[in-house]
Design a protein around this motif. Sequence first.
Motif, PDB file in Angstrom:
ATOM      1  N   HIS A  94       0.819  -1.207   0.000  1.00  0.00           N
ATOM      2  CA  HIS A  94       0.000   0.000   0.000  1.00  0.00           C
ATOM      3  C   HIS A  94       0.860   1.267   0.000  1.00  0.00           C
ATOM      4  O   HIS A  94       0.694   2.141  -0.847  1.00  0.00           O
ATOM      5  CB  HIS A  94      -0.925   0.021   1.212  1.00  0.00           C
ATOM      6  CG  HIS A  94      -2.172  -0.782   1.028  1.00  0.00           C
ATOM      7  ND1 HIS A  94      -3.256  -0.322   0.336  1.00  0.00           N
ATOM      8  CD2 HIS A  94      -2.499  -2.026   1.445  1.00  0.00           C
ATOM      9  CE1 HIS A  94      -4.210  -1.231   0.322  1.00  0.00           C
ATOM     10  NE2 HIS A  94      -3.774  -2.290   0.994  1.00  0.00           N
ATOM     11  N   ASP A  95       1.726   1.396   0.974  1.00  0.00           N
ATOM     12  CA  ASP A  95       2.620   2.558   1.042  1.00  0.00           C
ATOM     13  C   ASP A  95       3.715   2.308   2.069  1.00  0.00           C
ATOM     14  O   ASP A  95       3.704   1.307   2.788  1.00  0.00           O
ATOM     15  CB  ASP A  95       1.858   3.858   1.354  1.00  0.00           C
ATOM     16  CG  ASP A  95       1.141   3.811   2.695  1.00  0.00           C
ATOM     17  OD1 ASP A  95       1.804   3.606   3.717  1.00  0.00           O
ATOM     18  OD2 ASP A  95      -0.088   4.005   2.717  1.00  0.00           O
ATOM     19  N   GLU A  96       4.651   3.245   2.158  1.00  0.00           N
ATOM     20  CA  GLU A  96       5.825   3.067   3.014  1.00  0.00           C
ATOM     21  C   GLU A  96       5.477   3.019   4.497  1.00  0.00           C
ATOM     22  O   GLU A  96       6.262   2.516   5.307  1.00  0.00           O
ATOM     23  CB  GLU A  96       6.833   4.201   2.771  1.00  0.00           C
ATOM     24  CG  GLU A  96       7.520   4.163   1.415  1.00  0.00           C
ATOM     25  CD  GLU A  96       6.684   4.804   0.312  1.00  0.00           C
ATOM     26  OE1 GLU A  96       5.511   5.174   0.582  1.00  0.00           O
ATOM     27  OE2 GLU A  96       7.193   4.936  -0.815  1.00  0.00           O
ATOM     28  N   LEU A  97       4.308   3.532   4.877  1.00  0.00           N
ATOM     29  CA  LEU A  97       3.905   3.529   6.284  1.00  0.00           C
ATOM     30  C   LEU A  97       3.038   2.337   6.657  1.00  0.00           C
ATOM     31  O   LEU A  97       2.676   2.179   7.829  1.00  0.00           O
ATOM     32  CB  LEU A  97       3.158   4.820   6.615  1.00  0.00           C
ATOM     33  CG  LEU A  97       3.973   6.106   6.572  1.00  0.00           C
ATOM     34  CD1 LEU A  97       3.093   7.308   6.874  1.00  0.00           C
ATOM     35  CD2 LEU A  97       5.137   6.048   7.554  1.00  0.00           C
ATOM     36  N   ALA A  98       2.705   1.488   5.692  1.00  0.00           N
ATOM     37  CA  ALA A  98       1.877   0.319   5.981  1.00  0.00           C
ATOM     38  C   ALA A  98       2.589  -0.595   6.966  1.00  0.00           C
ATOM     39  O   ALA A  98       3.815  -0.741   6.946  1.00  0.00           O
ATOM     40  CB  ALA A  98       1.569  -0.434   4.688  1.00  0.00           C
ATOM     41  N   ALA A  99       1.805  -1.213   7.842  1.00  0.00           N
ATOM     42  CA  ALA A  99       2.361  -2.057   8.897  1.00  0.00           C
ATOM     43  C   ALA A  99       2.060  -3.524   8.624  1.00  0.00           C
ATOM     44  O   ALA A  99       0.918  -3.891   8.342  1.00  0.00           O
ATOM     45  CB  ALA A  99       1.780  -1.658  10.250  1.00  0.00           C
ATOM     46  N   SER A 100       3.089  -4.366   8.729  1.00  0.00           N
ATOM     47  CA  SER A 100       2.954  -5.813   8.570  1.00  0.00           C
ATOM     48  C   SER A 100       3.596  -6.482   9.772  1.00  0.00           C
ATOM     49  O   SER A 100       4.813  -6.375   9.973  1.00  0.00           O
ATOM     50  CB  SER A 100       3.632  -6.284   7.278  1.00  0.00           C
ATOM     51  OG  SER A 100       2.990  -5.739   6.135  1.00  0.00           O
ATOM     52  N   VAL A 101       2.795  -7.178  10.566  1.00  0.00           N
ATOM     53  CA  VAL A 101       3.266  -7.743  11.832  1.00  0.00           C
ATOM     54  C   VAL A 101       2.907  -9.228  11.888  1.00  0.00           C
ATOM     55  O   VAL A 101       1.757  -9.608  11.677  1.00  0.00           O
ATOM     56  CB  VAL A 101       2.638  -7.013  13.037  1.00  0.00           C
ATOM     57  CG1 VAL A 101       3.062  -7.658  14.355  1.00  0.00           C
ATOM     58  CG2 VAL A 101       3.028  -5.528  13.023  1.00  0.00           C
ATOM     59  N   LEU A 102       3.906 -10.052  12.181  1.00  0.00           N
ATOM     60  CA  LEU A 102       3.708 -11.480  12.411  1.00  0.00           C
ATOM     61  C   LEU A 102       3.907 -11.760  13.888  1.00  0.00           C
ATOM     62  O   LEU A 102       4.936 -11.371  14.466  1.00  0.00           O
ATOM     63  CB  LEU A 102       4.697 -12.306  11.577  1.00  0.00           C
ATOM     64  CG  LEU A 102       4.810 -13.794  11.932  1.00  0.00           C
ATOM     65  CD1 LEU A 102       3.487 -14.518  11.708  1.00  0.00           C
ATOM     66  CD2 LEU A 102       5.944 -14.461  11.138  1.00  0.00           C
ATOM     67  N   VAL A 103       2.953 -12.438  14.508  1.00  0.00           N
ATOM     68  CA  VAL A 103       3.062 -12.879  15.902  1.00  0.00           C
ATOM     69  C   VAL A 103       3.086 -14.398  15.892  1.00  0.00           C
ATOM     70  O   VAL A 103       2.140 -15.026  15.388  1.00  0.00           O
ATOM     71  CB  VAL A 103       1.877 -12.360  16.750  1.00  0.00           C
ATOM     72  CG1 VAL A 103       2.000 -12.843  18.197  1.00  0.00           C
ATOM     73  CG2 VAL A 103       1.812 -10.835  16.706  1.00  0.00           C
ATOM     74  N   THR A 104       4.140 -14.998  16.417  1.00  0.00           N
ATOM     75  CA  THR A 104       4.266 -16.444  16.359  1.00  0.00           C
ATOM     76  C   THR A 104       5.031 -16.989  17.552  1.00  0.00           C
ATOM     77  O   THR A 104       5.879 -16.298  18.128  1.00  0.00           O
ATOM     78  CB  THR A 104       4.974 -16.886  15.060  1.00  0.00           C
ATOM     79  OG1 THR A 104       5.025 -18.311  15.009  1.00  0.00           O
ATOM     80  CG2 THR A 104       6.388 -16.324  14.971  1.00  0.00           C
ATOM     81  N   ASP A 105       4.720 -18.241  17.900  1.00  0.00           N
ATOM     82  CA  ASP A 105       5.472 -18.932  18.954  1.00  0.00           C
ATOM     83  C   ASP A 105       6.487 -19.896  18.347  1.00  0.00           C
ATOM     84  O   ASP A 105       7.086 -20.699  19.068  1.00  0.00           O
ATOM     85  CB  ASP A 105       4.521 -19.690  19.889  1.00  0.00           C
ATOM     86  CG  ASP A 105       3.693 -20.745  19.160  1.00  0.00           C
ATOM     87  OD1 ASP A 105       3.767 -20.812  17.915  1.00  0.00           O
ATOM     88  OD2 ASP A 105       2.983 -21.504  19.839  1.00  0.00           O
ATOM     89  N   SER A 106       6.692 -19.799  17.040  1.00  0.00           N
ATOM     90  CA  SER A 106       7.618 -20.691  16.350  1.00  0.00           C
ATOM     91  C   SER A 106       8.783 -19.899  15.765  1.00  0.00           C
ATOM     92  O   SER A 106       8.623 -19.181  14.768  1.00  0.00           O
ATOM     93  CB  SER A 106       6.895 -21.449  15.232  1.00  0.00           C
ATOM     94  OG  SER A 106       7.815 -22.163  14.436  1.00  0.00           O
ATOM     95  N   GLU A 107       9.952 -20.052  16.364  1.00  0.00           N
ATOM     96  CA  GLU A 107      11.127 -19.361  15.833  1.00  0.00           C
ATOM     97  C   GLU A 107      11.505 -19.919  14.470  1.00  0.00           C
ATOM     98  O   GLU A 107      11.990 -19.186  13.596  1.00  0.00           O
ATOM     99  CB  GLU A 107      12.299 -19.473  16.805  1.00  0.00           C
ATOM    100  CG  GLU A 107      13.477 -18.597  16.417  1.00  0.00           C
ATOM    101  CD  GLU A 107      14.500 -18.425  17.521  1.00  0.00           C
ATOM    102  OE1 GLU A 107      15.442 -17.622  17.329  1.00  0.00           O
ATOM    103  OE2 GLU A 107      14.364 -19.075  18.576  1.00  0.00           O
ATOM    104  N   ALA A 108      11.246 -21.207  14.286  1.00  0.00           N
ATOM    105  CA  ALA A 108      11.533 -21.816  12.987  1.00  0.00           C
ATOM    106  C   ALA A 108      10.672 -21.185  11.892  1.00  0.00           C
ATOM    107  O   ALA A 108      11.159 -20.893  10.788  1.00  0.00           O
ATOM    108  CB  ALA A 108      11.292 -23.318  13.051  1.00  0.00           C
ATOM    109  N   LEU A 109       9.388 -20.954  12.192  1.00  0.00           N
ATOM    110  CA  LEU A 109       8.521 -20.287  11.216  1.00  0.00           C
ATOM    111  C   LEU A 109       9.013 -18.882  10.937  1.00  0.00           C
ATOM    112  O   LEU A 109       9.051 -18.441   9.781  1.00  0.00           O
ATOM    113  CB  LEU A 109       7.080 -20.244  11.719  1.00  0.00           C
ATOM    114  CG  LEU A 109       6.100 -19.483  10.813  1.00  0.00           C
ATOM    115  CD1 LEU A 109       5.854 -20.245   9.513  1.00  0.00           C
ATOM    116  CD2 LEU A 109       4.788 -19.192  11.522  1.00  0.00           C
ATOM    117  N   ALA A 110       9.397 -18.164  11.989  1.00  0.00           N
ATOM    118  CA  ALA A 110       9.878 -16.792  11.814  1.00  0.00           C
ATOM    119  C   ALA A 110      11.062 -16.752  10.861  1.00  0.00           C
ATOM    120  O   ALA A 110      11.135 -15.899   9.957  1.00  0.00           O
ATOM    121  CB  ALA A 110      10.251 -16.194  13.163  1.00  0.00           C
ATOM    122  N   THR A 111      11.988 -17.686  11.030  1.00  0.00           N
ATOM    123  CA  THR A 111      13.169 -17.725  10.169  1.00  0.00           C
ATOM    124  C   THR A 111      12.789 -18.036   8.725  1.00  0.00           C
ATOM    125  O   THR A 111      13.288 -17.402   7.782  1.00  0.00           O
ATOM    126  CB  THR A 111      14.165 -18.771  10.687  1.00  0.00           C
ATOM    127  OG1 THR A 111      14.576 -18.403  12.017  1.00  0.00           O
ATOM    128  CG2 THR A 111      15.392 -18.848   9.791  1.00  0.00           C
TER     129      THR A 111
END
Length: 447
Positions: A277-294
Amino acid sequence: MINRLDLRGAALSDLDARALRSTLPRAELDVEAALDIVRPICEQVHAGGVQAVLDLDEKFDGVRPQSLRVPAEVVAAALEQLKPALRDALDESIRRARIVHEAQRRTDSVTEVVSGGTVTERHVPVERVGLYVPGGQAVYPSSVVMNVVPAQIAGVGSLAVASPPQRSNTGDFVGYPDPTILAACALLGVDEVYAVGGAQAIAMFAYGVLDESGETVCEPVNLVTGPGNVYVAAAKRLLLGTIGIDAEAGPTEIAILADETADPALVAADLISQAEHDELAASVLVTDSEALATKVEQELEERVAATKHVERVRAALGGPQSGIVLVDGLDEGVRVVDAYAAEHLEIQTRDAAGVAARIRNAGAIFVGDYAPVSLGDYAAGSNHVLPTGGCACHSGGLSVQSFLRGIHVIDYSRDALADIADTVVTLADAEDLPAHGAAVTARFETT
């Protein structure tokens, strides 16, 4: 590319709700500072009418429309030139939105409090609404659908759309809103469309504007709805009271609550779709899996490089408003996303529907692998005009109810009033307002 915030262990348990909200990634939206910028703009529109709005169009959008109101023939021509596939897509989006919003209709309710005493709640639409459709780095015919459909179903009698003029348009459309926006208006039967954006559009709706001969070009409205940038939000705040507003919409945002069962490719694709959308758009992932985060980080590197708006997406994902938040478990993840109160919340976990049922704060919730936010943006049938900046903890998205006012109609007989008269007098005396009680007893005085 995207920051990490580790809230595992004591890092989360030590935070109360307020502290947690302030810790999580969030776009910086200084509406208060923007007020100083939009105040003179609104005053200029109030004093200068049509010519002031056209001057501001030229200043901020780089083009001066031939007329502030888009001629009806230009609106009609936009629909005539619309590609068949896009027309079909808009028709289907409208059809689905109408199905969902028709179900939101309210009926009047009559409650008999006592024999001879009733209170009726009527649901009455506002008389005139100004619908704002943004048009900066992207154009949003879908926002025409999301604003107009619930207003029409609510029974609003007078609808006007405003959207910024586009200097990149060609032919008869130069200086008018994007033709796809005009075509969407035509599909919905809206022919009152104005080529104006930003704070000046909100001021035009609030005050109305006259031309140089004193003729009214745009009548003032009762309510303004629709998303926009920080200056639109600031103008809404400044003019609240002169007009009603739906919300002070800020930069768009997505939160995704995911566990180790989530597909990292889908998570990454959805984070990118919002960052587009634009440079100020926010994308946040909340997870209990460090493997998924990586794995999501790895997917982002590959997918961002291949996306069309790569610089915009990189800026949004790398900004302070975006990030991956690590938590100990799903319960903690639910607590985090409830505190964040996202505009859009995706649930990509085991028993996604069960987890979604636990969420209290979100503008809209998207359940499982096959309900991405982009579905809701266009064709789920839901509304995509949603609260941002954490406002989903107290506000909901645009709906039919947004355009209705509840009016109580009180109808009591003589006997019903006589039966409650002593109670009214007692309460009035307790508040030291004896004339209130006298207004009741006067009806039973003998002459």
